[in-house]
Write an enzyme that holds these catalytic residues in place. Structure first.
Site, mmCIF file in Angstrom:
data_model
loop_
_atom_site.group_PDB
_atom_site.id
_atom_site.type_symbol
_atom_site.label_atom_id
_atom_site.label_comp_id
_atom_site.label_asym_id
_atom_site.label_seq_id
_atom_site.Cartn_x
_atom_site.Cartn_y
_atom_site.Cartn_z
ATOM 1 N N LYS B 89 0.818 -1.341 -0.007
ATOM 2 C CA LYS B 89 -0.130 -0.102 -0.090
ATOM 3 C C LYS B 89 0.786 1.404 0.118
ATOM 4 O O LYS B 89 0.424 2.368 -0.642
ATOM 5 C CB LYS B 89 -0.863 0.153 1.145
ATOM 6 C CG LYS B 89 -1.934 -1.099 1.354
ATOM 7 C CD LYS B 89 -3.061 -0.817 0.306
ATOM 8 C CE LYS B 89 -4.108 -1.944 0.462
ATOM 9 N NZ LYS B 89 -5.194 -1.993 -0.557
ATOM 10 N N GLU B 111 -9.832 5.896 2.949
ATOM 11 C CA GLU B 111 -10.391 4.806 3.589
ATOM 12 C C GLU B 111 -9.666 3.585 3.853
ATOM 13 O O GLU B 111 -8.494 3.748 3.044
ATOM 14 C CB GLU B 111 -11.665 4.337 2.475
ATOM 15 C CG GLU B 111 -11.237 3.349 1.403
ATOM 16 C CD GLU B 111 -10.144 3.767 0.432
ATOM 17 O OE1 GLU B 111 -9.973 5.003 0.397
ATOM 18 O OE2 GLU B 111 -9.391 2.976 0.010
ATOM 19 N N SER B 377 1.683 -9.530 -0.901
ATOM 20 C CA SER B 377 1.203 -8.127 -0.843
ATOM 21 C C SER B 377 1.623 -7.650 0.586
ATOM 22 O O SER B 377 1.837 -6.373 0.563
ATOM 23 C CB SER B 377 -0.001 -8.105 -1.054
ATOM 24 O OG SER B 377 -0.985 -8.966 -0.298
HETATM 25 C C1 PLP Z 1 -1.614 -6.848 2.580
HETATM 26 C C2 PLP Z 1 -2.794 -6.616 1.500
HETATM 27 N N1 PLP Z 1 -2.981 -7.272 0.316
HETATM 28 C C3 PLP Z 1 -4.006 -7.028 -0.442
HETATM 29 C C4 PLP Z 1 -4.970 -6.179 -0.143
HETATM 30 C C5 PLP Z 1 -5.920 -6.083 -0.968
HETATM 31 O O1 PLP Z 1 -6.127 -4.633 -1.659
HETATM 32 P P1 PLP Z 1 -5.757 -4.535 -3.174
HETATM 33 O O2 PLP Z 1 -6.615 -5.570 -3.786
HETATM 34 O O3 PLP Z 1 -5.929 -3.343 -3.776
HETATM 35 O O4 PLP Z 1 -4.342 -5.048 -3.481
HETATM 36 C C6 PLP Z 1 -4.938 -5.407 1.122
HETATM 37 C C7 PLP Z 1 -5.843 -4.403 1.516
HETATM 38 O O5 PLP Z 1 -5.826 -4.102 2.681
HETATM 39 C C8 PLP Z 1 -3.755 -5.689 1.880
HETATM 40 O O6 PLP Z 1 -3.595 -5.246 3.057
#
Ligand code: PLP
Lengths: 253, 393
Positions: B89, B111, B377
C-alpha cells in the site's frame, strides 16, 4: 409542453420538496405526493432509495435504508405511481443514483417514467459527458428533462456548459456539502447566489441543500426561481408523521 | 487488445468517472495534472528516493524453495511484506502524498479495510506533516485493532463508518462524503485501483514499480524477464494491478487473480466479485459489482478485511471479461491454511489477504518448469489475533 417548463413560467417563487419513496412506510409514497400537492407545493422530487447514497448525509441515508428495508424496489415504485396522474398535476421528478437505473435498463426506465407521467430525472452520479455521449437521445425521446447540479466550486465555464445542456432548471447546490449537513446561509452563499444571478443563464435556478425554514427559503429565492427542501422534510416526517404535512408547509411560507 | 486506461479512464467498457458534480472540480483537477506531474523530473526523483531510502525498495524477489518443492514448480515471492509499514500500500501513498503536495492540498483523507492503507496513509502524512483522517468500518476497527493503534500513534484521526455492512465499502462512502464537504483543501488518497478516473490508472502506475522490479530481478535469477505466471489476491486490485502492469501486453505471461470466496462462492457470504458480480457503478466507476437485480449493492463477506469489497477495479473487470486474466477464488479456510503453510515452509507469516493468493495451489497445478511469481502483498502481524483464534494456537 413538459410540466416542469410550464411551472417555471409561473410568476412566483417555487417550493419543491424531496422525499424518499417508501418512507416512513412502504405505501406512503402516493399519499405523501397527494398531500404535498394539496398543500400548495409546486414540484416534487421522488427519491428512489439506494443502498449507497454518496451525496447524502445521515438523514436521507437513514430514510433510504428504511425504505429498502420496507421492501421498496424500482418495480414497486413504478407500480405505486402508475395512476398518479389521475390525482396529481404538479411536476414530478425522480431522483436517484445511476446504478438502479442502469440495472433496469436506461431506455426501459425512461419509457416507464414517460408512461407514468414523470417529467424529469436527477441522477447526481450520471455526469454530463456520459449523459451527452450515451443517453441524451433516449431522455429526449421520452421528453424527460435531465436536471444537472452546480455548486459554489463549479467554474463559470462549466456552468455555461451545463446551462447549454439543460432545458428545465439548474439545481443549485447551496454549499459544498452532502445533503442535510449545514443550515443557515452565510457570506459564501450570498456571493455565490449573486454570482449566478449575474450570469443571466437561460435556465431558471432552483436552490437545494441546507434549506430548512422560511428564512432560508427566502434567502435562497432572492434571486433564484425556487428552492428544494429535502432533509428537513424527511426529519419532519420521522418526528411527526405523514399526517402533519400541512403544518410543515405552513412553517415554510 | 489494450489493457491500459483510455483518456477518459476506460478499460474496455469499464471505468470512467461517475461522480456527482460536487466532486467534479477535484477529480478534474487531478485528471488534468496527474500524468504531467508524474513525469516531472523533480517528482520522479523524490518518489524514487523515498521508495529506496524510506520504503526500502527494491523489495526482494525470493525463490521459495520448500514451497516450490511441495508444489513441484518454481515459485518466487515478491516481498512487498518487507516494505516499510508491511504491505504494498505504501508505494501508492508515497506517490499520492507527493501528488497532493504538488496540488497544494493540506489535508488528507483515506478509507481503509485491513488498516494497511490507513497505516500507509497515516505514515506519509506524519512524514510530510499533513493532517490525516482515515475512515474505517466499525467491524474492521474491531478485527484489525493493531493497525488502528498504529494510525492513532501516527497522529491520524480514525473515524468509524457506521452505515451498511460497516466495512470497506462503507468507509469508502464516508471518505467520499468527506471530500464533498471539503472540496478545496483536501486530497483523497484512495487505497486501491478503484474509484473515478484517474484513480485506477494513477494507483496502478504508482504500484507498477512491483512488476518493473520483477522484470530485472527475474532476469538476474532466471535469465529471462517474463515469468510464466503472475499471481495476486484482489480486493480492489492495487497489488494485482502493480504486479501485472508490465506483463499485461506480454501474451506469454499468464495473469492469475485470486478473490475472496468467504464461506463459499454460493454461500451468500462471499466477496468473489468476478463470479457474483454484474456490470454496475460503485464509488465513481463502472465495473463488476455484487448487487441485487434491482441495482442495490450487496454486502460482501470475507475473513480478510482487505478483500471484503463488493467490486473490483475496472482494469480487473476488463481482464476478467476479456479472458486475459484467469480468475479463481479462495475460501476463508483455504486462505487460512495456505497462510499457515507458508509460515511453516518458509518462515514468512503473510497477511490474510495475501494468503488468498497463496491458495492458488489448491486450485491450479503448475508444470515443474513454470516460473510462478506471487505477490506477497503484506505481512501478517496485523492478523496474528485472527490466526491464533482460527487455529487455536
Ligand atoms: C496485504 C494486503 N494485500 C492485499 C490487499 C487488497 O487490496 P488490493 O486488492 O488493492 O491490493 C490489502 C488491502 O488492505 C492488503 O492489506
Amino acid at each position: 409542453m413538459n410540466r416542469i417548463n410550464q411551472k417555471m413560467q409561473e410568476d412566483k417563487k417555487l417550493l419543491s420538496i424531496y422525499f424518499t419513496a417508501g418512507y416512513p412506510s412502504l405505501n406512503d409514497t402516493v399519499k405523501v405526493i397527494q398531500d404535498l400537492e394539496a398543500n400548495g407545493i409546486d414540484m416534487i422530487e421522488i427519491g428512489l432509495p439506494f443502498s449507497d447514497p454518496l451525496a447524502d448525509g445521515p438523514t436521507i441515508q437513514n430514510s433510504s435504508t428504511a425504505a429498502l428495508k420496507n421492501g421498496m424496489t424500482t418495480n414497486i415504485l413504478f407500480e405505486q405511481l402508475k395512476d398518479i396522474r389521475k390525482s396529481v398535476s404538479i411536476p414530478l421528478i425522480l431522483m436517484g443514483y445511476f446504478n438502479p437505473m442502469l440495472q433496469y435498463g436506461v431506455e426501459a426506465f425512461c419509457k416507464k417514467c414517460a408512461e407514468i407521467g414523470i417529467d424529469g430525472l436527477i441522477m447526481p452520479d450520471l455526469p454530463l459527458d456520459v449523459y451527452q455521449d450515451e443517453y441524451e437521445a433516449i431522455f429526449k425521446k421520452y421528453d424527460l428533462k435531465n436536471i444537472f447540479l452546480i455548486t459554489p466550486q463549479t467554474s463559470d465555464a462549466r456552468i455555461l456548459q451545463i446551462d447549454a445542456a439543460s432545458d428545465a432548471f439548474i439545481y443549485m447546490v447551496s454549499t459544498a456539502s452532502v445533503t442535510g449537513s449545514k443550515s443557515g446561509f452565510g457570506e459564501e452563499q450570498t456571493t455565490y447566489f449573486n454570482r449566478i444571478a449575474a450570469m443571466n443563464l437561460k435556465n431558471p435556478q432552483i436552490v437545494g441543500f441546507g434549506i430548512n425554514n422560511s428564512s432560508t427559503f427566502k434567502q435562497a429565492t432572492t434571486h433564484a426561481k425556487g428552492a428544494i427542501i429535502g432533509s428537513a422534510f424527511i426529519k419532519h416526517l420521522t418526528e411527526h408523521g405523514v399526517a402533519t404535512i400541512p403544518e410543515f408547509v405552513k412553517e415554510i411560507r | 487488445m489494450n489493457y491500459n486506461a483510455t483518456e477518459k479512464g476506460y478499460y474496455g467498457e469499464f471505468g470512467g468517472a461517475y461522480i456527482p458534480e460536487m466532486l467534479y472540480p477535484n477529480v478534474e483537477e487531478l485528471r488534468q495534472n496527474y500524468l504531467k506531474v508524474m513525469v516531472e523530473p523533480d517528482f520522479k526523483k523524490e518518489f524514487d528516493q523515498l521508495l529506496k531510502d524510506y520504503v526500502g525498495r527494491p523489495s526482494p524477489l525470493y525463490f521459495a524453495k520448500r514451497l516450490s518443492e511441495k508444489y513441484n514448480t518454481k515459485v518466487y515471492l515478491k516481498r512487498e511484506d518487507l516494505n516499510h509499514t508491511g504491505a504494498h500500500k505504501v508505494n501508492n501513498t508515497i506517490g499520492q502524498i507527493l501528488m497532493a503536495k504538488r496540488l497544494k492540498k493540506t489535508r488528507i483523507i483515506a478509507e481503509t479495510g485491513a488498516g494497511q492503507h490507513g497505516v500507509a496513509t497515516a505514515t506519509v502524512c506524519a512524514l510530510m506533516g499533513m493532517k490525516c483522517v482515515v475512515y474505517m468500518g466499525e467491524i474492521d476497527i474491531a478485527r484489525q485493532a493493531p493497525n488502528v493503534a498504529r494510525m492513532k500513534m501516527l497522529g491520524a484521526e480514525v473515524r468509524p463508518a457506521l452505515s451498511g455492512s460497516r466495512t470497506l465499502k462503507d468507509a469508502t462512502n464516508e471518505a467520499i462524503r468527506d471530500w464533498i464537504n471539503n472540496p478545496v483543501d483536501t486530497h483523497y488518497i484512495i487505497g486501491s485501483a478503484i474509484g473515478p478516473h484517474p484513480y485506477p490508472d494513477m494507483v496502478t502506475r504508482f504500484q507498477s514499480i512491483i512488476s518493473e522490479e520483477i522484470k530485472w530481478q527475474l532476469k538476474e535469477k532466471e535469465g529471462r524477464e517474463n515469468p510464466d505466471y503472475v499471481v495476486a489476491c484482489i480486493g480492489g486490485g492495487s497489488n494485482a494491478a502493480g504486479t501485472y502492469y508490465h506483463f499485461l501486453h506480454e501474451p506469454e505471461v499468464g495473469i492469475i487473480a485470486v478473490e475472496a470466496a468467504g464461506k463459499g462462492v454460493n454461500s451468500g457470504e462471499s466477496a468473489a466479485t468476478s463470479a457474483l458480480g454484474k456490470e454496475g457503478v460503485i464509488h465513481g466507476c463502472k465495473t463488476l459489482l455484487m448487487q441485487t437485480n434491482d441495482g442495490q449493492i450487496t454486502e460482501p463477506y470475507s475473513i480478510s478485511a482487505g478483500l471484503d469489497y463488493p467490486g473490483v477495479g475496472p482494469l480487473h473487470a476488463h481482464l476478467y471479461t476479456s479472458g486475459r486474466g484467469e480468475f479463481y477464488s479462495a475460501t476463508d479456510d483455504e486462505a487460512m491454511n495456505s497462510g499457515l503453510e507458508l509460515t511453516q515452509l518458509e518462515g514468512i507469516i503473510p497477511a490474510i489477504e495475501t494468503s488468498h493468493a497463496l491458495a492458488i495451489f489448491k486450485h491450479k497445478t503448475f508444470k515443474p518448469d513454470d516460473v510462478v511469481v506471487i505477490s506477497l502483498s503484506g505481512r501478517g502481524d496485523k492478523d496474528l489475533d485472527n490466526y491464533i483464534k482460527y487455529f487455536n494456537l
